[in-house]
Write an enzyme that holds these catalytic residues in place. Sequence first.
Site, PDB file in Angstrom:
ATOM      1  CB  CYS A 198      -0.924  -0.014   1.218  1.00  0.00           C
ATOM      2  SG  CYS A 198      -2.070   1.392   1.223  1.00  0.00           S
ATOM      3  CG  HIS A 205      -2.108  -1.964  -9.649  1.00  0.00           C
ATOM      4  ND1 HIS A 205      -2.911  -1.079  -8.969  1.00  0.00           N
ATOM      5  CD2 HIS A 205      -1.161  -2.374  -8.766  1.00  0.00           C
ATOM      6  CE1 HIS A 205      -2.457  -0.955  -7.725  1.00  0.00           C
ATOM      7  NE2 HIS A 205      -1.410  -1.732  -7.576  1.00  0.00           N
ATOM      8  CB  CYS A 226      -4.582   3.848  -5.539  1.00  0.00           C
ATOM      9  SG  CYS A 226      -3.960   2.158  -5.497  1.00  0.00           S
ATOM     10  N   GLY A 256      -1.239   2.120  -7.268  1.00  0.00           N
ATOM     11  CA  GLY A 256      -1.970   2.332  -8.525  1.00  0.00           C
ATOM     12  C   GLY A 256      -1.356   3.425  -9.369  1.00  0.00           C
ATOM     13  CD  GLU A 303      -7.155   1.485  -3.073  1.00  0.00           C
ATOM     14  OE1 GLU A 303      -7.024   0.576  -2.236  1.00  0.00           O
ATOM     15  OE2 GLU A 303      -6.681   2.633  -2.920  1.00  0.00           O
TER      16      GLU A 303
HETATM   17  N1  LIG Z   1      -6.526  -2.167  -2.329  1.00  0.00           N
HETATM   18  C1  LIG Z   1      -5.108  -2.539  -2.478  1.00  0.00           C
HETATM   19  C2  LIG Z   1      -4.324  -2.150  -1.208  1.00  0.00           C
HETATM   20  C3  LIG Z   1      -4.250  -0.644  -1.025  1.00  0.00           C
HETATM   21  C4  LIG Z   1      -3.478   0.010  -2.119  1.00  0.00           C
HETATM   22  C5  LIG Z   1      -3.581   1.525  -2.182  1.00  0.00           C
HETATM   23  N2  LIG Z   1      -4.403   2.173  -1.200  1.00  0.00           N
HETATM   24  C6  LIG Z   1      -2.201   2.150  -2.234  1.00  0.00           C
HETATM   25  O1  LIG Z   1      -2.023   3.292  -1.769  1.00  0.00           O
HETATM   26  O2  LIG Z   1      -1.295   1.508  -2.834  1.00  0.00           O
HETATM   27  C7  LIG Z   1      -4.987  -4.048  -2.672  1.00  0.00           C
HETATM   28  O3  LIG Z   1      -5.750  -4.774  -2.059  1.00  0.00           O
HETATM   29  O4  LIG Z   1      -4.114  -4.452  -3.447  1.00  0.00           O
END
Ligand SMILES: N[C@H](CCC[C@H](N)C(=O)O)C(=O)O
Length: 278
Positions: free
Chosen positions: A71, A163, A221, A224, A212
Amino acid sequence: MPFTKMHGCGNDYIYINCFEQYIQHPEKLSKIISDRHFGVGGDGIVLICPVENADAKMRMFNIDGSEGKMCGNAIRCVAKYVYDNNIAKKEVLKIDTLSGVKTIELKVKDDQMYEATVDMGGAILNPSSVPVLIEEEEALIDFPIEIDGATYNITTVSMGNPHCVLFYDDITSINLPIIGPKFEHHPLFPESVNTEFIQVENRTTIHMRVWERGSGETLACGTGACAAVVASVLNGYCDKDTDITVKLLGGELVIRYTDNSVFMTGPAKKVFEGIFQW
Ligand SMILES: N[C@H](CCC[C@H](N)C(=O)O)C(=O)O
């Protein structure tokens, strides 16, 4: 249970110091505490834990209780928390994650907001490693797939988490609550997927919205944004070894895609501390 609310570009999590307390069922806690009406409100929770091989270990759980393997916005806030709370009073910190140990360089901007540069490691492009279930050895770049009768050209990248990146002339009108889950729950993505919708402004600026996995549309993100810049380079919109500004609903991140690593620079801000009764 004491917690600290922090965010990176509006991607807000509830941070729990597990040097001082043990959380038995974080997946249950995340669903309860993330609720903006019955709980504290956030995009999930982040546990800050002791570990041998780094200054701390980050465990991150989405709103639905699923554990994220990395994250980007949270790891900047973890570094700030570790520094502020004297767990490791250093400007260069190592934080362990389910996707390996990451190095973070902190710059103190003012007492509540820091800027951090994270070495996010290399982008992973092999489809079977993203993972995406398509019989291809080469990276999926502008690859057509059909979902519910419509064709989408996808570029898939792992930043330690999966992604799927798509490019549009206008991302403001996309109905993410309709289209986002179509990717999130598609059988092509056995571990689900975070989906980024990109509008290219120029060779050094892109706009991004994100659906997400496990949390829905968030204001930003970090992983992301990294995946989006990698995909933008692979599709010829941006260049490697160049600072690319990613404009998100909640703020801006600066991403640089090099041969060895992807670097992400962005803010980390503390909002408040509290005690959660559960
Ligand atoms: N939902 C993402 C985790 C949070 C990623 C995002 N909030 C970031 O800042 O990278 C997953 O399950 O792969």
